[in-house]
Design an enzyme around this catalytic site. Structure first.
Site: not given
Ligand code: NAD
Length: 495
Positions: A251, A287
């Protein structure tokens, strides 16, 4: 329980059910007041990392045979322990990370939501499937993989550790967790709370940076790497893991775009508040935060005016322990300097930089790693502040002329984590379908549109694989097919 808002917290490596003293410790400062040491964490040696991996490998032999109901029951008890300790955890997280208290509570909220979802779903998601068919019988089982190396970043240290711990353990794996040295304390405490409900060796925690990370990603006993962090780091990890072809969930970074169509109503104050939060929650260090905003030229001027009003209302920069604070300091000096550098570069290229929000406590602001949130206008589509992941409290807003152009601008990025489209719903969905992103939200963005029931991850250099959802549990398993064919001899093979 430790007194998280007063004491200096000391964490140790946790291996095979025991704290392991270390020869060398690092200090973790408070980003809102760097003179204050919040706690100390060890620099785990390579030998200790190997010890942790071996303990996990040994524990796996028994843990993989533990019935799923028992795994779930243990995880539910761990959830209760976290819930009971929430205030202490939140205070420690806020002090070491710099995120305001409400935001730290939010991180626990999301973590527990996911852990509970994983407990509720694990039995059915991992249930083996048996099919009787024309060719015989097939059993498809979801087998645990072995030792999982879980490596997490500093921005959501608890959520991005539990997102790995819960499904990995429920699926029958054991784990070695390495939190980030920029936020190691609260994550270690939470991991130990969970570990107290599991047999020794099932959860191990080591500390440090790349040196320890390299051991976790190359050791032959590690079956899977679950990594959240930067794209550049992931490239090192892929190389290290290639030696033994490890399974990986990555990720990574994002440069998420928010697209405002001409049907968006700039008078909608709630929507304006949502986009401001989508840009500046956790000081922009998420993010999936919206990191570039494209607005249709026909509404651009009005949008910017309303955006500034909404941002000035919501952004209150101050001490993370002050209930009025919505935006805290940047987590660390390196990140602050990086974001400041991008803003300065934009200014030198001719962009207009507009400060946003009010500073509640000037003295604290000057003491800590604070950076006043900014809006950047008049920049070029390919300026570094637009194409690079800022991961901090600044956002460029750019006009676009037609939908084809903005889809191109969105998709030419090397990233594809999340995106958002704002405006009339059907029209927005039509645009969303053409975007290369793991998640696209309509009329909201970032964590406000996150749903742990569905898979989360990125296209392109934003990652490989998915967390959350059923997929986020199965990703910790190998699919194992057991075939019992009716006809054992193939007709085309000669006698
Ligand atoms: P980072 O890549 O610097 O560090 C992440 C972790 O990797 C840390 O624990 C670090 O110690 C470890 N590490 C560093 N070098 C290593 C190596 N060679 N081998 C193994 N481990 C190593 O990232 P960061 O600065 O902590 O986090 C910010 C980044 O994370 C941003 O790019 C952000 O977008 C990304 N992120 C992505 C998601 C997502 O879900 N896609 C979520 C949060 C953060």
């Amino acid at each position: 329980m430790w007194k998280a808002d007063q004491e200096t917290v000391i964490v140790e490596a946790f291996i095979n059910g025991h704290h392991v003293p270390s020869r060398s410790q690092s200090a973790k400062e408070n980003p809102a007041d760097p003179a204050e040491i919040v706690g100390y964490f060890p620099v785990t040696t390579k030998e200790q990392a190997v010890e942790a991996i071996e303990a996990a490998a040994e524990a796996f032999k028994i843990w993989k045979k533990t019935p799923i109901d028992e795994r779930i029951a243990r995880m539910r008890k761990a959830i209760e322990k976290i819930r009971a300790a929430e205030n202490e955890i939140v205070h420690l997280l806020s002090r070491e990370h710099g995120k305001p208290l409400y935001d730290a509570h939010g991180e626990i909220y999301v973590s527990l939501m996911w852990m509970e979802f994983a407990c509720n779903e694990a039995a059915s998601v991992l249930q083996e499937e048996v099919q009787e068919h024309d060719h015989g019988k097939t059993i498809l089982s979801y087998d645990p993989m072995g030792v999982v190396a879980a490596i997490s970043p500093w921005n959501y240290p608890i959520a991005l550790s539990t997102i790995k711990i819960a499904p990995a353990l429920l699926a029958g794996n054991t784990i070695v967790l390495k939190p980030s040295p920029f936020a190691p304390l609260a994550a270690a405490k939470v991991a130990e709370l969970i570990a107290s409900e599991f047999p020794a060796g099932v959860i191990n925690v080591v500390h440090g940076d790349a040196d320890v990370g390299v051991e976790l990603t190359r050791n032959p006993l590690v079956a899977k790497i679950a990594f959240t962090g930067g794209t550049a780091t992931a490239k090192h990890i892929i190389k290290a893991a290639s030696e033994t072809i490890k399974d990986m969930t990555l990720e990574l970074g994002g440069n998420d775009a928010a697209i405002f169509l001409d049907s968006f109503d700039v008078q909608d104050e709630r929507a304006m508040r949502r986009i401001v939060i989508s840009n500046f929650l956790t000081t922009g260090q998420i993010c999936m935060i919206a990191k570039r905003v494209y607005v249709h030229r026909s509404i651009y001027d009005a949008f910017v005016e309303k955006y500034i009003e909404a941002a000035n209302r919501w952004i209150r920069i101050g001490d993370p322990f002050d209930a009025n604070t919505t935006v805290g300091p940047v987590n660390n000096l390196k990140q602050k300097n990086y974001v400041q550098g991008l803003i300065e570069d934009a200014r030198q290229r001719g962009a207009k930089v507009i400060p946003l929000g009010q500073i509640l406590d000037q003295q604290r602001f000057e003491q800590g790693y604070y950076l006043q949130p900014t809006l950047v206008l008049d920049c070029d589509y390919h300026d570094p502040i637009v194409v690079e992941e800022q991961f901090g409290p600044t956002v460029p807003i750019l006009p676009f002329d037609d939908v084809e152009q903005v889809i191109h601008l969105h998709n030419e990025s090397i990233y594809g984590l999340t995106s958002s489209v704002w405006g009339q719903e059907e029209e927005a969905i039509l645009v969303a379908r053409q975007l290369e992103a793991g998640t696209t939200m309509i009329n909201t963005a970032a964590v406000q549109g996150l749903d742990v029931r569905f898979p989360f991850g990125g296209f392109k250099q934003s990652g490989i694989g998915r967390e959350y959802g059923a997929e986020g549990i199965r990703t910790y398993t190998e699919q194992h097919v057991i075939n019992v064919p009716k006809t054992l001899d193939l007709p085309y093979i000669p006698e």
